[in-house]
Design a protein around this motif. Structure first.
Motif, short mmCIF file in Angstrom:
data_model
loop_
_atom_site.label_atom_id
_atom_site.label_comp_id
_atom_site.label_asym_id
_atom_site.label_seq_id
_atom_site.Cartn_x
_atom_site.Cartn_y
_atom_site.Cartn_z
N ALA A 110 -5.39 22.14 132.77
CA ALA A 110 -5.58 23.59 132.83
C ALA A 110 -5.43 24.09 134.27
CB ALA A 110 -6.96 23.94 132.29
N ARG A 111 -5.91 23.32 135.24
CA ARG A 111 -5.78 23.72 136.65
C ARG A 111 -4.31 23.74 137.08
NH1 ARG A 111 -10.26 19.99 137.15
NH2 ARG A 111 -12.22 21.13 137.37
N VAL A 112 -3.55 22.74 136.60
CA VAL A 112 -2.13 22.69 136.95
C VAL A 112 -1.43 23.95 136.46
CG1 VAL A 112 0.07 21.51 136.48
CG2 VAL A 112 -1.98 20.18 137.05
N GLY A 113 -1.84 24.44 135.28
CA GLY A 113 -1.21 25.64 134.72
C GLY A 113 -1.41 26.88 135.56
N LEU A 114 -2.34 26.85 136.50
CA LEU A 114 -2.61 28.00 137.36
C LEU A 114 -1.73 28.02 138.61
CD1 LEU A 114 -6.53 27.96 137.21
CD2 LEU A 114 -4.97 29.37 135.86
N LYS B 278 -3.43 23.48 121.33
CA LYS B 278 -4.02 24.01 122.55
C LYS B 278 -5.16 24.96 122.22
CE LYS B 278 -3.05 26.58 126.79
NZ LYS B 278 -2.03 27.35 127.57
N GLU B 279 -4.92 25.85 121.26
CA GLU B 279 -5.96 26.79 120.85
C GLU B 279 -7.11 26.05 120.16
OE1 GLU B 279 -6.48 30.89 118.25
OE2 GLU B 279 -4.51 30.29 119.02
N ALA B 280 -6.77 24.99 119.42
CA ALA B 280 -7.82 24.21 118.75
C ALA B 280 -8.76 23.59 119.77
CB ALA B 280 -7.19 23.13 117.87
N TYR B 281 -8.18 22.98 120.81
CA TYR B 281 -9.02 22.34 121.82
C TYR B 281 -9.89 23.37 122.54
CZ TYR B 281 -10.51 19.18 125.50
OH TYR B 281 -11.28 18.42 126.33
N GLN B 282 -9.30 24.50 122.86
CA GLN B 282 -10.04 25.55 123.55
C GLN B 282 -11.18 26.06 122.65
OE1 GLN B 282 -7.63 28.87 124.77
NE2 GLN B 282 -9.31 29.93 125.79
N THR B 283 -10.91 26.22 121.36
CA THR B 283 -11.92 26.72 120.43
C THR B 283 -13.08 25.75 120.30
OG1 THR B 283 -10.23 27.94 119.19
CG2 THR B 283 -12.31 27.49 118.06
N ASP C 282 -9.96 13.15 117.34
CA ASP C 282 -9.28 12.52 116.20
C ASP C 282 -8.68 13.58 115.26
OD1 ASP C 282 -8.41 10.18 114.99
OD2 ASP C 282 -10.04 10.15 113.55
N LEU C 283 -8.19 14.67 115.83
CA LEU C 283 -7.58 15.73 115.03
C LEU C 283 -6.10 15.44 114.82
CD1 LEU C 283 -9.02 19.06 116.52
CD2 LEU C 283 -9.84 17.78 114.54
N THR C 284 -5.65 15.58 113.59
CA THR C 284 -4.22 15.49 113.30
C THR C 284 -3.66 16.84 112.87
OG1 THR C 284 -4.71 14.80 111.02
CG2 THR C 284 -4.36 13.05 112.66
N GLN C 285 -4.54 17.82 112.70
CA GLN C 285 -4.14 19.19 112.40
C GLN C 285 -4.93 20.12 113.32
OE1 GLN C 285 -1.76 20.13 110.25
NE2 GLN C 285 -1.38 18.00 109.60
N PRO C 286 -4.35 21.24 113.75
CA PRO C 286 -5.09 22.17 114.62
C PRO C 286 -6.10 22.99 113.82
CG PRO C 286 -2.88 23.01 114.22
CD PRO C 286 -2.94 21.67 113.56
N VAL C 287 -7.36 22.56 113.84
CA VAL C 287 -8.43 23.24 113.12
C VAL C 287 -9.64 23.37 114.04
CG1 VAL C 287 -7.68 22.46 110.83
CG2 VAL C 287 -9.29 21.07 112.17
N ASP C 288 -10.54 24.31 113.69
CA ASP C 288 -11.79 24.42 114.44
C ASP C 288 -12.83 23.48 113.83
OD1 ASP C 288 -12.83 25.65 112.17
OD2 ASP C 288 -12.84 27.66 113.04
N PHE D 181 -1.83 18.08 121.41
CA PHE D 181 -2.04 17.21 120.24
C PHE D 181 -2.61 15.88 120.68
CE2 PHE D 181 -0.34 13.53 117.95
CZ PHE D 181 -0.98 13.69 116.72
N LYS D 182 -2.04 15.33 121.74
CA LYS D 182 -2.52 14.04 122.25
C LYS D 182 -3.99 14.13 122.67
CE LYS D 182 -1.43 10.62 125.86
NZ LYS D 182 -2.62 10.81 126.72
N ILE D 183 -4.34 15.22 123.32
CA ILE D 183 -5.72 15.40 123.77
C ILE D 183 -6.65 15.59 122.58
CG2 ILE D 183 -7.27 16.96 125.02
CD1 ILE D 183 -4.87 17.52 126.90
N CYS D 184 -6.25 16.41 121.63
CA CYS D 184 -7.08 16.64 120.44
C CYS D 184 -7.27 15.36 119.64
CB CYS D 184 -6.44 17.71 119.55
SG CYS D 184 -6.63 19.40 120.18
N PHE D 185 -6.22 14.56 119.56
CA PHE D 185 -6.32 13.31 118.81
C PHE D 185 -7.22 12.32 119.54
CE2 PHE D 185 -4.87 9.07 117.52
CZ PHE D 185 -5.00 9.19 116.14
N HIS D 186 -7.07 12.25 120.86
CA HIS D 186 -7.87 11.31 121.65
C HIS D 186 -9.35 11.69 121.64
CE1 HIS D 186 -9.78 9.83 125.38
NE2 HIS D 186 -9.07 8.74 125.14
N ASP D 187 -9.64 12.97 121.86
CA ASP D 187 -11.04 13.41 121.97
C ASP D 187 -11.71 13.60 120.61
OD1 ASP D 187 -10.77 13.44 124.68
OD2 ASP D 187 -11.58 15.46 124.95
#
Length: 435
Positions: A24-28, A68-73, A52-58, A44-50
């Motif tokens: 996120a800091r790099v994006g700034l 990206k929105e899933a991780y932020q949520t 175990d998400l294979t679909q973007p859900v809350d 996706f890689k981050i969501c799966f690692h942290d």
């Protein structure tokens, strides 16, 4: 460092090695990097690692447009909790739900969606307690079970013997409040405590589980719970590390440890489903050694295990302090029973002999016909004949062993001499984890 001259593929490889905060800091830094960090394969890689998400859900399972929105949520939903503890609680629920999906989907359907922070605060205000952080997060994922029409679908499961039937559910917050207040009005002990009722059996008065919000321990009531407040701890005390520091991610309370252990037992096959008629339920009798013994004698296979029945215990009774239920499963091997070199396609139970010990002292030596009034006829390929019984014990540990006398053929038309089938010794013990 001249990164603006580096190609996009190289930038993506660098980003894959960073954590989400650094990404996120790099994006700034620049518009170009902002585009790079928006690549959804990265999130996706981050969501799966942290998570175990294979679909973007809350965290309630609602779909979202991107990882990206899933991780932020997720991070925003649990911003007040240590992230590593959130991930641990999710792993706990995932293990249980995966087993339910594959084996017991009708029970999974009773799980309620997660509670809101407002609902948790209402519980704390109504009962004047502060829930331990791990339990708060557990409720954020699933607010107990909807149990109005599901008598056998308790997530924790149970057992039966004689007319005693138990099946334990996790309670939703509104019921935690209602039932805790009801007990508080009946028992003065609870007015001065920090206990909340978090689970109970479908037969309400039989089995009650209380979380102590002050020390994080989970307790189950004995037969004197409503008169003397007598309870048994469900988790080893030395494992509980309860700290109210929101930035401390090492804390664990008994509710989390209890559910993690339950998930392991389900996943490892130590406990399994029991089917009776059209109903299925989680059966708490152990199915694997060393808690389950197995012996094959003359073609008759006998499996046996036991568990403590805390709701019948009386810790002040020197003779019948604990009650243990035991489950006996008998079947005939495919080749039938073999007696004196001869093979028979059936055999029928006639007699039983039990030796019950408290520690190493024999407290009961039982000889008698049948088991629970039945004389099962065993044939190859039939389902196991299963029966449950119980015995009191003055100590928290002991054992049972013995034998069955079978007749080849049947009792009405015996085909040979009676023979013994061994019941290998199996333990009676108060375990570290009580369910």
């Amino acid at each position: 460092m001249g990164l603006e001259s580096v190609g996009d593929l190289a930038i993506n490889e660098i980003l894959k090695k960073l954590g989400p905060e650094d990404i996120a800091r790099v994006g700034l830094v620049s518009k170009r990097f902002k585009v790079s960090v928006s690549d959804d394969t990265l999130w996706f890689k981050i969501c799966f690692h942290d998570l175990d998400l294979t679909q973007p859900v809350d965290h309630l399972g609602n779909p979202l447009p991107s990882f990206k929105e899933a991780y932020q949520t997720w991070r925003e939903a649990f911003i007040m909790y240590p992230w590593s503890l959130v991930k641990r609680v999710k792993r706990c629920w995932d293990r249980i739900k995966t087993w339910l999906t594959n084996n017991f989907p009708e029970a999974e359907a009773t799980l309620c969606k997660g509670a809101s922070e407002t609902e948790i605060q209402e519980l704390e205000n109504a009962l004047k307690v502060k829930l331990p952080l791990p339990t708060r997060i557990l409720y954020r994922f699933h607010n107990g079970q909807e149990i109005s029409k599901a008598d056998s679908l308790g997530l924790i499961g149970g057992y039966s013997f004689y007319s005693h039937l138990v099946n334990v559910f996790l309670l939703p917050i509104n019921q935690v409040i209602r039932e805790t207040q009801k007990i508080t009005r009946r028992v003065g002990f609870f007015r001065r405590s920090k206990y909340v009722l978090v689970a109970h059996s479908s037969t309400y008065s039989a089995k009650l589980f209380f979380l102590n919000c002050a020390n994080g321990q989970l307790y189950v009531g004995t037969r004197k719970i409503l008169t003397d407040g007598e309870m048994i701890p469900c988790v080893p005390h030395d494992l509980i590390s309860l700290r109210h520091d929101l930035n401390n991610d090492q804390q664990q309370d008994a509710m989390l440890l209890w559910l993690e252990e339950h998930g392991r037992r389900l996943q490892n096959g130590l406990i399994k489903l029991h089917e009776e008629g059209n109903e299925r339920s989680i059966n708490l009798f152990p199915e694997e050694p060393p808690l389950c013994s197995t012996a094959v004698t003359n073609g008759v296979k006998v499996r046996a295990s036991a568990l403590v029945i805390p709701e019948l215990a009386d810790l002040q009774d020197d003779l019948e302090k604990f009650y243990f239920a035991y489950s006996i499963r008998m079947s005939l091997e495919p080749k039938g029973c073999i007696v004196n070199g001869m093979s028979f396609t059936s055999c029928q139970l006639h007699w039983r002999h039990w030796i019950i010990c408290a520690n190493d002292t024999v407290v009961s030596d039982v000889n008698g016909e049948a088991v629970v009034g039945q004389f099962p006829l065993l044939c190859p390929g039939d389902k196991e004949f299963v029966y449950q019984s119980c015995t009191p014990l003055p100590t928290s540990s002991g054992s049972v062993e013995g034998s069955f006398t079978f007749v080849p053929g049947s009792l009405a038309t015996p085909r040979g001499d009676p023979f013994l089938a061994t019941v290998a010794r199996f333990p009676l013990q108060l375990p570290d984890y009580v369910f």
